[in-house]
Design an enzyme around this catalytic site. Structure first.
Site, PDB file in Angstrom:
ATOM      1  N   ARG A 239      -4.866  31.140  30.575  1.00 41.08           N
ATOM      2  CA  ARG A 239      -4.540  31.972  29.396  1.00 41.08           C
ATOM      3  C   ARG A 239      -5.335  33.279  29.423  1.00 41.08           C
ATOM      4  NH1 ARG A 239      -7.263  31.475  24.994  1.00 41.08           N
ATOM      5  NH2 ARG A 239      -7.547  29.224  25.146  1.00 41.08           N
TER       6      ARG A 239
ATOM      7  N   TYR B 251      11.527  51.916  18.095  1.00 40.25           N
ATOM      8  CA  TYR B 251      12.178  50.601  18.194  1.00 40.25           C
ATOM      9  C   TYR B 251      11.920  49.838  16.890  1.00 40.25           C
ATOM     10  CZ  TYR B 251      12.980  45.788  19.621  1.00 40.25           C
ATOM     11  OH  TYR B 251      13.410  44.490  19.685  1.00 40.25           O
TER      12      TYR B 251
ATOM     13  N   ASP C  33       4.864  54.120  23.920  1.00 40.35           N
ATOM     14  CA  ASP C  33       5.828  53.141  24.428  1.00 40.35           C
ATOM     15  C   ASP C  33       6.680  53.872  25.473  1.00 40.35           C
ATOM     16  OD1 ASP C  33       8.048  51.521  24.927  1.00 40.35           O
ATOM     17  OD2 ASP C  33       8.029  50.651  22.910  1.00 40.35           O
TER      18      ASP C  33
ATOM     19  N   LYS D 206      12.885  45.461  30.375  1.00 40.98           N
ATOM     20  CA  LYS D 206      13.970  46.442  30.552  1.00 40.98           C
ATOM     21  C   LYS D 206      14.008  46.943  32.001  1.00 40.98           C
ATOM     22  CE  LYS D 206      14.275  46.079  26.021  1.00 40.98           C
ATOM     23  NZ  LYS D 206      14.999  44.980  25.432  1.00 40.98           N
TER      24      LYS D 206
HETATM   25  C1  LIG Z   1      11.514  50.837  23.311  1.00 44.63           C
HETATM   26  C2  LIG Z   1      11.286  49.367  23.213  1.00 44.63           C
HETATM   27  N1  LIG Z   1      10.036  48.897  23.133  1.00 44.63           N
HETATM   28  C3  LIG Z   1       9.785  47.573  23.038  1.00 44.63           C
HETATM   29  C4  LIG Z   1      10.800  46.640  22.998  1.00 44.63           C
HETATM   30  C5  LIG Z   1      10.468  45.184  22.849  1.00 44.63           C
HETATM   31  O1  LIG Z   1      10.435  44.551  24.081  1.00 44.63           O
HETATM   32  P1  LIG Z   1      10.674  42.975  24.289  1.00 44.63           P
HETATM   33  O2  LIG Z   1      12.095  42.707  23.901  1.00 44.63           O
HETATM   34  O3  LIG Z   1      10.371  42.781  25.735  1.00 44.63           O
HETATM   35  O4  LIG Z   1       9.722  42.250  23.398  1.00 44.63           O
HETATM   36  C6  LIG Z   1      12.115  47.080  23.081  1.00 44.63           C
HETATM   37  C7  LIG Z   1      13.219  46.106  23.046  1.00 44.63           C
HETATM   38  O5  LIG Z   1      14.377  46.443  22.914  1.00 44.63           O
HETATM   39  C8  LIG Z   1      12.364  48.476  23.207  1.00 44.63           C
HETATM   40  O6  LIG Z   1      13.617  48.967  23.275  1.00 44.63           O
END
Ligand SMILES: Cc1ncc(COP(=O)(O)O)c(C=O)c1O
Length: 398
Positions: free
Chosen positions: A50, A103, A193, A218
């Site tokens: 972990r 997001y 992000d 992604k």
């Molecule tokens: C820009 C962005 N950041 C973070 C996330 C979250 O990622 P996860 O689905 O891997 O938790 C997403 C999911 O669509 C996203 O589009």
């Protein structure tokens, strides 16, 4: 001095096992929850899975190199786990400047922090740099604060600046260098992000940001078969604080997921190149389509931040948005009529996807009801166009 490799090479080369005769060229998946140890483990010694495992290390090494962090990143069980850990860098009661169109789940996480630890969100139009800087400094500016973000008196400098650029789903571009400089003047941490751009197209740490988060799910993994996230930072102490959150929150990545994502990463440069060429071509064609009344893509000269995107990024990515004539019902008819495109949420996979974002209750009300987010994959562009064109035509038939 060792020549710095291009990111297109790093995705292929990074995180391989040491080259010794008979060594494998790919890292093994190690299925072990714990490690043989002694009373006082040495620095970097593995003790319990972990806290750290060799199954994460090759991908963590690759992500650290790609973001030019000078140290390995940290792998998380999902993008949201990474985002939650990075948001936890905010002190109790601290002000967080964030895009109103980030997001939506990131904004939900921020709202929860506001409820639990008195964090004060300041939601801004992240493309309006003057408004962002005013919000960072805590200067009163109507443009800089979102009236429903908080009812309490909200003044004083920010503790953390949350950037997403391009934003999901509105594709606004934030000026990372200018915002980072202003944030550092007031002692705030800048987190970016970087999911939409990937480190191939944008490296926020080089532009002055402190922390980068990714939904590895992604583009980095790229095949819509794994959920993972990552945090990358240059500062050792900052990263140690995030690592402590990972260890105590405890929702960590599995060895197989980490292995799959690294396998996907090996082709990132090829996938990004093909997908963004497809996206650029489709964006141009969609602008002329009679069923479409608006197209947004940072690579189009009429995108409001096209110049900034050109300066800050090494490419425009492969997400675009379009608005269909006939409102939400027509947009929903389009997603119901695609055959090759997948009517699914998510993005960054080899397969093209389209979805109406406002079908999600948490999506910002300022996102238009007829807006479709389009994640362009690596299929043949003529096949993609033919299917999209027929679905657009079908969307106009009541
Ligand atoms: C820009 C962005 N950041 C973070 C996330 C979250 O990622 P996860 O689905 O891997 O938790 C997403 C999911 O669509 C996203 O589009």
């Amino acid at each position: 001095m060792k020549r710095r490799l291009s990111p297109a090479t790093v995705v292929v080369e990074a995180g391989r096992p040491v080259r010794t005769p008979g060594a494998p060229v790919n890292s093994p998946i190690v299925m072990s929850s714990t490690y043989v140890g002694h009373e006082q483990p040495g620095p970097g010694e593995l003790v319990y899975a972990r806290i750290g495992t060799e199954s994460w290390e090759p991908l963590e090494e690759a992500l650290g190199q790609l973001e030019n962090a000078g140290r390995p990143g940290l792998l998380f069980a999902s993008g949201m786990a990474a985002i939650s850990a990075a948001l936890d860098l905010t002190p109790v009661g601290g002000a967080v400047v964030a895009p109103r169109h980030a997001y939506h789940e990131s904004l939900v996480a921020l709202r929860h922090q506001a409820e639990r630890s008195g964090v004060r969100p300041r939601l801004v139009d992240i493309a309006d740099t003057a408004a962002v800087l005013a919000a960072i400094r805590g200067e009163s500016s109507e443009a800089a604060t979102d009236a429903d973000a908080t009812d309490s008196v909200d003044a004083g400098p920010a503790s953390l600046v949350w950037l997403e650029t391009p934003t999901n789903p509105m594709l606004e571009i934030a000026d990372i260098a200018a915002i980072s400089q202003a944030a550092h003047e007031v002692g705030a941490i800048v987190v970016v992000d970087n999911t939409f751009a990937t480190p191939l197209l944008q490296r926020p740490l080089e532009l002055g940001a402190d922390v980068v988060v990714h939904s590895v799910t992604k583009y980095l993994a790229g095949h819509s078969d794994v959920i993972l996230g990552a945090v990358v930072a240059r500062d050792e102490q900052l990263l140690a604080r995030v690592k402590q959150r990972r260890t105590t929150a405890g929702g960590v990545a599995g060895p197989f997921e980490a292995w799959l994502a690294l396998r996907g990463l090996r082709t990132l440069a090829l996938r990004v190149e093909r997908a963004q060429a497809n996206a650029h071509e489709l964006a141009r064609r969609l602008q002329e389509h009679p069923a479409v009344h608006a197209v947004a893509y940072p690579g189009l000269p009429d995108h409001p931040q096209h110049e900034l995107a050109t300066r800050q990024m090494d490419g425009y990515g492969s997400i675009l948005t379009l608005r269909v004539r006939g409102g939400a019902a027509a947009a929903a008819r389009l997603t119901g009529n695609v055959h090759l495109w997948l009517p699914a949420t998510s993005l960054g996979g080899v397969e093209s996807m389209v979805e109406r974002r406002r079908r999600w209750p948490n999506e910002a009300p300022t996102v238009p009801e007829d807006l479709l987010r389009v994640s362009v994959g690596i299929e043949d562009v003529e096949d993609l166009w033919a299917d999209l064109d027929q679905a657009l035509r079908a969307s106009q038939e009541d």
